[in-house]
Design a protein around this motif. Structure first.
Motif, short mmCIF file in Angstrom:
data_model
loop_
_atom_site.label_atom_id
_atom_site.label_comp_id
_atom_site.label_asym_id
_atom_site.label_seq_id
_atom_site.Cartn_x
_atom_site.Cartn_y
_atom_site.Cartn_z
N GLU A 302 41.55 -32.06 20.98
CA GLU A 302 41.57 -31.16 22.12
C GLU A 302 43.00 -30.73 22.42
N ALA A 332 35.33 -38.70 18.25
CA ALA A 332 35.83 -39.31 19.47
C ALA A 332 34.78 -39.28 20.56
N ALA A 333 34.85 -40.28 21.45
CA ALA A 333 33.99 -40.30 22.64
C ALA A 333 34.88 -40.57 23.84
N PRO A 334 35.10 -39.56 24.67
CA PRO A 334 36.01 -39.72 25.80
C PRO A 334 35.43 -40.60 26.91
N GLN A 336 35.27 -40.01 30.30
CA GLN A 336 34.44 -39.38 31.31
C GLN A 336 33.18 -38.83 30.66
N GLY A 339 30.80 -34.05 32.18
CA GLY A 339 31.84 -33.05 32.33
C GLY A 339 32.86 -33.07 31.22
N HIS A 340 32.87 -34.12 30.41
CA HIS A 340 33.78 -34.12 29.27
C HIS A 340 32.98 -34.42 27.98
N ALA A 341 32.42 -35.60 27.92
CA ALA A 341 31.62 -35.94 26.74
C ALA A 341 30.28 -35.21 26.77
N ALA A 342 29.79 -34.94 27.96
CA ALA A 342 28.48 -34.31 28.08
C ALA A 342 28.51 -33.27 29.18
N ALA A 343 27.69 -32.23 29.02
CA ALA A 343 27.56 -31.21 30.05
C ALA A 343 26.42 -31.61 30.97
N LYS A 399 22.60 -35.25 33.33
CA LYS A 399 22.96 -35.90 34.59
C LYS A 399 21.78 -36.65 35.21
N LEU A 401 20.27 -38.94 33.63
CA LEU A 401 20.31 -40.28 33.07
C LEU A 401 21.23 -41.18 33.89
N SER A 402 20.94 -42.47 33.90
CA SER A 402 21.86 -43.40 34.55
C SER A 402 23.11 -43.52 33.69
#
Lengths: 506, 389
Positions: A302, A332-334, A336, A339-343, A399, A401-402
């Motif tokens: 990024e 990579a898996a960030p 957050q 909002g970062h790894a997932a929308a 969102k 998901l827990s």
């Protein structure tokens, strides 16, 4: 000891969830009482009710024998219940004294306040300089400001929410001493945590919650971490078993990587150098905000980096973007998730597409650029099945998901792409114990298959458990990796403290 | 007592229902407006929304106008919707519309009076290119200097207008036009004329292109990686970066696309219904298309419907002017109200209104004092049980 706070039948339901289901327990005067439970067990809701942030559906509390039903935190504070939150509410541009004055209804004049802050901080061993700007303080110091702020109100009960998650082991020891002094003087402390060792050392009694109900009350000193975990989770936990495979050839080589941070309050990376071999798990420890996020951005692509600083299997990937690096096998898996790894509002299928488009060929070949939705759905389904993600289906929004389930999805999405190198930041942050164990096992298995795994984490126990070697990142610098075997948590903590304290503010 | 409460998930039903609610509220408020002007509100609404389509005397003239007016609105709005989804705000479609007409029209005039099937397609391509290049100005300034594209694109509308005004009194003035500040009339240049294809329908090439673009955009948004990237960028910039989307490229693509679409619409308008370039040529389609895009929920099919509705307000407004003697500004008031009400009711997508039957002064120990209900329509989706635990 007499009972100070008596909680009876507290119940709170949210749409679809019974967060607290008739919870009853009591806190005695001068006691350090632990509230122990996994994420989602009801700890937060319970303390929010005690602190007046959430109104219970039913149940009653008695404080020192009289009925206690705070409609808002101000009322709870007036009755002597104070709380230190996990996330601090301080203004970075103001001094310590100004921050504390802001939180008071009727602040005394500046000189008196400064004197009172000094008094409190010396008598409880909380080194805090009232005149310093909060922005310059470390996380541990900021926490002390929050504690001093509470103590100035002379509370009868002090609630601490996950206080050690941002501290070095040395700072933790300091905090525990303060809490024990407070308790000896008669202040009760409600201590919320899921860290079992801490609770065993610190707390007089523990109330254990699971699925919104009290499942046990015990004296933690008389229990083992394992037995506490069993009460908390309700079943035996799978413990990751560290592999002993021989590391293979060097896959990732970082040399002299220096980079400015994108964000104004970020940390500059300074001369980062390390290498990662096939089958190796390298842990990077460090207190939050010391360059972990920047390192992940540099490795994911990024943020581009100068030529020659990042080599993947002898190939220069520094100038390449995320998609090209994924194509070459650097995933990579960030930290957050949302909002970062997932929308957040996109479905799990769409979220699978975010990173898996290249390696799993989810976009049809040729220049048409059409998405292969059936294949994407299948891949999302594959991740859900393989990593036991609890969700009705691939069309559900991320969102919904827990935290733990989404984290399993986000990590699983990368692992099933068969990476050559996987970089994860805080892989089990805010994840319940069972999900955390599953993620750690998956990471170790991945390394056994010959992937180089880089784990950036603030959880030292986690790093001790899964990494073959570790480095410490502090103030944007990385120490030379050393083998995990033989090292102790205290050793790592010393590295974190010594290099971090002086550099972190720079 | 009323209380607003965030929904756990955005309500899909509200997403679909709120445009209709906005139209109803506009009719209601418009009715009051006309009543205060001394016009029977029911008459006014009938003249606005019903007569253009179904009145026996005027409909034969006004019905074809519906497609003529809707086509440019829809084409522009389709282009804008990509940028709007990705959080890239092109407010200057009007300028790109004008530049498309100028460049495309100039291309046609340059070869005048040559005849051939290639003339019109060449003009169309030039028109799209003109709009695209005009939109690249805010794009490049945004990428290079992080200049706000809202301001730049909007200000360029006025630049474009002045270029148009300069050209129709200068280089593009009709040599046989007795010094009127107008270009040659394309309706009198057969190879360049965007003529009505089927008599009495209003369908010209632009309308066909519009229909194709609606389907194409729908396909791209659903099934193409570009559409996916646009949607992802709109949700979270950081997730988009993580996915490997270059924000600069996305900015250039979205602005370029909306510029090209606006330029196309400008050329079709010039070569067809308008006929010639003059200072009266810009009709504000580029601005109205912003309303169309949002009223259509940035969805191609929604935009199609919203564009038809908006065209209806144009035609109905003209009709109301000479049948009811309402001022010309009534159309703009109508369109403004539509956007206003749409934005106002939009919060129902993410919030629901809770009605408390009893004041909260009791001890708080009594359960079940709250009744839940959406104001517009039945119970909300709170029962889904998907609240993160």
């Amino acid at each position: 000891m007499t009972t100070l706070l008596d909680v009876r039948g507290m119940t709170k339901a949210y749409p679809g969830v019974l967060a607290c289901d008739g919870i009853a327990f009591d806190i005695r005067e001068g006691e350090i009482h632990a509230l122990l439970g996994e994420n989602g067990a009801g700890k937060s809701t319970l303390v929010k009710m005690i602190y007046g942030l959430v109104r219970p559906d039913s149940g009653e509390m008695r404080l020192g024998g009289t009925l206690f039903a705070p409609p808002e935190p101000r009322a709870a504070l007036a009755d002597g219940v104070a709380m230190v939150f996990q996330h601090f509410s301080l203004f970075e541009a103001l001094t310590v004294a100004e921050n504390i004055a802001l939180g008071m209804d009727d602040p005394p004049n500046a000189a008196t306040l400064v004197k009172r802050i000094r008094d409190v901080s010396t008598s409880y061993g909380l080194a805090v300089d009232p005149d310093r700007i909060v922005g310059d303080l470390s996380a541990g110091e900021r926490q002390r400001v929050e504690i001093v702020r509470c103590l100035l109100q002379s509370p009868r009960i002090l609630i601490m929410d996950e206080p050690t998650s941002v501290l070095t082991p040395q700072e933790v020891a300091l905090l525990f001493r303060t809490l024990k002094t407070l308790a000896a003087e008669g202040t009760s402390i409600l201590y919320i945590s899921h860290k079992l060792e801490e609770i065993r050392i610190l707390c007089d009694r523990a109330t254990i919650l699971r699925n919104g109900q009290v499942v046990a009350t015990c004296i933690p000193a008389g229990e083992t971490a394992r037995s506490l975990a069993a009460m908390m989770v309700g079943s035996g936990l799978a413990v990751p078993e560290k592999h002993r495979a021989k590391p293979g050839e060097t896959l990732l080589e970082i040399s002299g990587l220096s980079m400015r941070s994108m964000s104004p309050f970020g940390t500059r990376l300074k001369d980062i150098t390390f290498s990662l071999r096939a089958g190796e798990v390298l842990g990077i420890a460090g207190v939050a905000g010391n360059g972990q996020d920047e390192l992940l951005l540099a490795l994911s692509g990024e943020e581009r980096s100068p030529p020659g600083t990042i080599m993947l299997a002898s190939r220069d990937v520094g100038p390449l973007g995320p998609s090209a690096r994924r194509y070459l096998g650097l995933l990579a898996a960030p930290e957050q998730r949302l909002g970062h790894a997932a929308a957040p509002d996109m479905s799990l299928s769409e979220n699978a597409l975010i990173t898996a488009a290249v390696r799993r060929r989810l976009v049809r070949r040729g220049w048409s650029g059409l998405i292969d939705w059936p294949a994407t759905d299948r891949y999302a389904h594959e991740v859900i099945t393989a990593f036991d993600v609890r969700t009705p289906g691939v069309t559900n929004a991320a969102k919904s998901l827990s935290g733990g389930n989404l984290q399993k999805f986000v990590i699983g999405r990368e692992i099933l792409q068969d990476p050559r190198v996987l970089v994860v930041n805080q892989p089990t942050w805010g994840v319940d114990a069972a999900a955390a164990a599953a993620i750690r096992i998956a990471l170790i298995e991945l390394a056994e298959q010959g992937t180089g795994v880089l784990v950036i984490s603030q959880d030292l126990d986690e790093l001790m458990e899964i990494s073959d070697s570790f480095s410490v990142i502090a103030g944007g610098r990385l120490t030379a990796p050393q083998p995990t075997r033989g090292a102790t948590v205290e050793d790592i903590g010393l590295l974190m403290g010594s290099t971090g304290a002086s550099d972190a503010a720079a | 007592m009323l209380r607003l409460e965030p929904r756990p998930e955005p309500s899909r039903r509200m997403l679909a229902l709120t445009p209709f609610a906005a139209v109803l509220l506009t009719m209601l408020a418009g009715g009051f407006l006309f009543a205060s002007l001394g016009t029977n509100p029911l008459d006014a609404i009938r003249v606005f929304f019903w007569d253009p389509l179904f009145d026996s005397t005027v409909a034969s003239y006004t019905r074809p106008q519906l497609l003529v007016k809707a086509a440019p609105l829809i084409i522009i709005a389709l282009g804008l919707s990509f940028g709007f989804r990705a959080g890239i705000w092109n407010i200057g479609a009007e300028g790109q519309f004008i530049m498309g007409a100028i460049v495309g029209g100039s291309a046609g005039l340059a070869v005048y009076p040559a005849e051939g099937v290639w003339v019109f397609p060449m003009m169309v391509a030039a028109g799209a290119l003109g709009g695209l290049l005009w939109a690249m100005i805010p794009a490049i300034l945004k990428i290079r200097f992080n200049a706000n594209e809202i301001l730049v694109s909007l200000m360029l509308v006025y630049v474009a207008f002045n270029i148009l005004a300069g050209l129709v009194t200068g280089r593009l003035r009709d040599p046989d036009g007795f010094n009127w500040p107008e270009s040659r009339n394309f309706q009198a240049y057969p190879s360049a004329h965007n003529a009505e294809l089927f008599a009495g329908t209003g369908v010209h090439v632009g309308v066909i292109v519009m229909a194709v673009l609606v389907l194409l955009c729908h396909l791209v948004l659903r099934n193409h990686i570009f559409g996916f990237h646009v949607r992802l960028a709109g949700q979270s910039r950081q997730a988009a970066r993580f996915a490997g989307i270059n924000p600069h490229v996305l900015t250039a693509l979205c602005l370029g696309l909306s510029g090209a679409f606006a330029g196309l619409a400008g050329l079709f308008e010039l070569a067809g219904p308008a006929g010639k370039l003059s200072t009266n040529f810009p009709l504000g389609y580029g601005f109205t298309a912003i309303i169309v895009a949002f009223l259509g929920r940035l969805h191609p099919i929604g935009i199609l419907l919203a564009g038809l509705l908006m065209a209806l307000t144009y035609i109905g407004g003209e009709l109301a002017q000479f049948m009811l003697n309402v001022p010309a500004a009534a159309v703009q008031v109508f369109q403004g109200m539509l956007l206003f009400f749409l934005l106002a009711v939009d919060f129902l997508v993410n919030y629901r209104i809770r009605v408390r039957l009893r004041p909260p002064e009791d001890t708080g120990a009594a359960p079940g004092t709250e009744t839940r209900g959406d104001t517009v329509n039945g119970p909300g989706p709170g029962k889904s049980g998907e609240e993160p635990a």
